[in-house]
Design a protein around this motif. Structure first.
Motif: not given
Length: 352
Positions: A15-23, A126-128, A147-152, A155-158
């Protein structure tokens, strides 16, 4: 709050939103912060997952001054909550900001705070791309999960969170607004007991409901130092004050934001208020008759350390002369000068 946890299980991960690629895959249901990730996903600064429902339960408890009306259960003592959310200045921030314990109240990082929220509001971002603001003064809370960090990560939401908070407060029907809750009443009573506290000019103006400016068209000479005790900008306070019409702004050396280190500053548009900012450090060093057309009162609110005769003092003097010549009233919002009177050195208080 049965869905708030570090290291969410497989069901919650889905149920969590994907963030960025890792590993070689996508971060989903695992902490985004690289340091917290290296620590196994559990850290004091990152890694906690939650849902809008759980955060609503938490916010309800904070509005209840430590007691959850939803669960009819006391979680924190009243004095603990009061200590957490009481605003205190943080001198190392530039400009000086107001924070609680673990909470933001009014600082340079408060772009996700609704402009219409009361001085008692407190929140966290929160940062994300998450935000939670709780406002005892209006008995409401605002939760924003993205999840403003998706995909790269770009993003900016503040600013969006701040706009949503503003809309939420402005949508309150004042004719049927419920009485202020216990938290707000206690905070206000604590503030009243501190009546011996020195107030700056803008705080006196707020205390008196901007009485001397009612029915007036106002021009404001200020910069980034024009803030009240809660960190609200003087420009926005005048812009939103009932019965006061802020028509334009004037900036001294270094501009309205205090970041311009050049001579010959041009007139600009202030993005926060949408008003014209006339430069008093460009083609002219004093307000011209054209700039003062339609203005009843010039208000001056700039903090200067008072260590030497500087351009801000000169700007005020020239503006006073221009106001007198054009029959415009002039109001100086005083700020305590730390230089003179007494000198504080090494913990001693010596006669100055």
């Amino acid at each position: 709050m049965d869905e708030t946890t570090f290291l969410p299980n497989d069901t919650l991960k889905q149920r969590a939103a994907p963030a960025q690629p890792r590993g070689g895959g996508w971060m989903q249901g695992e902490v985004h912060d690289p340091r917290a990730y290296k620590m196994g996903g559990i850290a004091g600064h990152a890694g906690l997952f939650s849902t809008a429902r759980d955060l609503a339960v938490y916010a309800d408890m904070m509005l209840g001054f430590g007691k959850s009306e939803f669960a009819n259960q006391r979680v924190l003592q009243e004095k603990t909550v009061l200590k957490m959310i009481a605003g205190e200045p943080v001198p190392k921030l530039n400009p000086v900001g107001i924070r609680g314990l673990g909470w933001d109240k009014r600082t340079g990082f408060s772009s996700n705070r609704g402009w219409s929220m009361s001085p008692q509001a407190f929140g966290h971002g929160g940062f994300t791309g998450t935000g939670l603001w709780i406002d005892p003064g209006h008995d409401l809370f605002v939760i924003f999960l993205s999840n403003r960090v998706h995909p790269d990560g770009s993003g900016s939401v503040n600013p969006l969170i701040g706009k949503i908070g503003t809309i939420a407060v402005d949508a309150i029907d004042r004719s049927t607004e419920p009485p202020k809750n216990k938290t707000a009443k206690v905070l206000e009573s604590k503030t009243e007991k501190r009546s011996d506290r020195v107030l700056t000019g803008i705080d006196v103006l707020r205390r008196d409901d901007f009485a001397i400016l009612k029915g007036k068209k106002v021009g404001l000479i200020s910069n980034h130092t024009g803030l009240d005790a809660e960190g609200n900008s003087t420009a926005m306070l005048l812009k939103n004050a009932d019965g006061v019409e802020l028509v334009c702004l004037f900036s001294p050396e270094h501009g309205f934001s205090g970041t311009a280190d050049v001579d010959g500053l041009k007139d600009q548009k202030d993005p926060a208020t949408g008003l014209t900012v006339y430069s008093l450090y460009g083609e002219t060093r004093r307000p011209t008759p054209k700039m003062l057309e339609g203005i009843d009162v010039l208000v001056f609110d700039i903090m200067d350390i008072g260590a030497r005769f500087y351009t801000y003092t000169t700007t005020m003097g020239m503006a006073m002369q221009a106001a007198a010549e054009n029959h415009v009233a002039f109001v100086v919002l005083d700020r305590p000068n730390p230089i003179g009177g007494v000198q504080v050195e090494g913990g001693r208080l010596d006669p100055g």
